[in-house]
Design an enzyme around this catalytic site. Sequence first.
Site, PDB file in Angstrom:
ATOM      1  N   CYS A 193      -6.702  49.732 -44.561  1.00 10.97           N
ATOM      2  CA  CYS A 193      -7.677  50.753 -44.942  1.00 10.97           C
ATOM      3  C   CYS A 193      -8.054  51.593 -43.732  1.00 10.97           C
ATOM      4  CB  CYS A 193      -8.913  50.122 -45.555  1.00 10.97           C
ATOM      5  SG  CYS A 193     -10.113  51.347 -46.105  1.00 10.97           S
ATOM      6  N   CYS A 250     -11.591  52.814 -43.617  1.00 16.19           N
ATOM      7  CA  CYS A 250     -12.598  51.820 -43.212  1.00 16.19           C
ATOM      8  C   CYS A 250     -12.530  51.550 -41.714  1.00 16.19           C
ATOM      9  CB  CYS A 250     -12.360  50.473 -43.890  1.00 16.19           C
ATOM     10  SG  CYS A 250     -12.041  50.554 -45.631  1.00 16.19           S
ATOM     11  N   ASP A 251     -11.358  51.196 -41.246  1.00 21.39           N
ATOM     12  CA  ASP A 251     -11.223  50.609 -39.910  1.00 21.39           C
ATOM     13  C   ASP A 251     -10.792  51.607 -38.844  1.00 21.39           C
ATOM     14  OD1 ASP A 251     -11.820  48.178 -41.132  1.00 21.39           O
ATOM     15  OD2 ASP A 251      -9.720  47.748 -41.552  1.00 21.39           O
TER      16      ASP A 251
END
Lengths: 77, 305
Positions: B132, B135-136
Amino acid sequence: MAKIKIYSTPTCPYCVTLKEFLKERDIAFEDANVAQDAQAREEMIHKSGQMGVPVIDIDGEIIIGFDREKISKILKI
Amino acid sequence: MLYDLIIIGGGPAGVAAGIYAARQNLNTLLIAKSFGGQMTRKSVDIENYPGFEKISGLDLMQKFEKHLRKNKIDIEIDSVSKVEKVSGGFYVSATSGKQFQSKAVIVTSGADPRPLEVPGEKEFIGKGVSYCTACDGPLFGDKEVAVVGGGNSGFEAAISLHSYAKKVYILEFSPQIKADEINQKLAQKYDIEVITNAAIKEIKGKDFVDSVIYQDRKSQKLITLNVQGVFVEIGSQPATSFAKDLVEFSEKDEIKIDPKNNMTKTPGLFAAGDVTDVRWKQIVIAAGEGCKAALSAYEYIINHG
Ligand SMILES: Cc1cc2nc3c(=O)[nH]c(=O)nc-3n(C[C@H](O)[C@H](O)[C@H](O)COP(=O)(O)OP(=O)(O)OC[C@H]3O[C@@H](n4cnc5c(N)ncnc54)[C@H](O)[C@@H]3O)c2cc1C
């Protein structure tokens, strides 16, 4: 009351879900944006030994990801 | 309590199904691991959902969820582990240990990222390996990173990573790049290094990832790239583990449905969106399919309830 710190990024869905989960239950927490705050990022990596968000620190107990059951258990909710 | 309908999933298909079911006055429970589904993995803005010229996946997800919650519907944030057929309907079990019962079920569990299945991948999840980027990605400020996969998702991931990372590579297995022209141009502009014919062999590191090893499929040589992040964007696989015995699968492991009414081979069990063998996978399609499934479930419940 438990001292809670969340390490998150603004774009991570589980971070949003986690924060909503606590807000719905009127639980206060500090929120560190590790996308911007490099010091908080290092702190999170040091505490959790990994780089995935969210990380939640409840009175020194570290939980990686939105682990609803574990969080509920610790907070007795 | 016996629900009329249980919807599994909180992506576009599940949310649309939930809104329609609630408005048909079906007594409905929606169970989702989290809201949003794959659109929250989108690393650049969404520009093809009607009504929104440009919107981030996270913003669109929050609008979907808010709209759903305006309706009379029960919601459980939980992960479904099993669906069983019983007389009069279905049992749905969750990993929390809770069990629910309903007359009909709609599966909208979408798809999970496909793993690379190379040594080091599992060990380094959260330690440099990510599925992701949205996200990261922000955690890789000033690092060197590789995106595996040269499709649109891979290019979009790389383009979003370039604003954090010092150096971004794209590694593509085939000799050709299949991403849209627009994405390829942007990648060029941002000095993203695209490497084709690259077969990933291993992800290495100590506590965190420090390199990825790939084989150049032309020269057969093994090449080590020093990177601290590996973002996997090689497509997805349907999330169907909890319903294995009740449905038929396509050759791509998607749940086979009757395209007219979204019913699976088990009467009363419907499916919609990316988890099914619907030809195209898009947000607007998943939402439309969710709507179709809800209306079909309504009809089924009226006739069989
Ligand atoms: C990187 C990327 C970029 C994309 N870009 C676009 C784009 O620009 N425009 C566009 O239209 N489409 C785009 N898509 C495709 C689009 O995201 C999908 O078609 C759409 O999200 C499918 O919706 P869905 O509801 O079927 O499934 P999903 O979005 O996959 O949602 C599945 C839901 O089910 C839940 N779930 C899964 N398993 C369980 C379980 N066991 N128990 C409970 N809940 C469960 C998940 O938490 C989630 O809420 C993109 C996809 C990706 C991966």
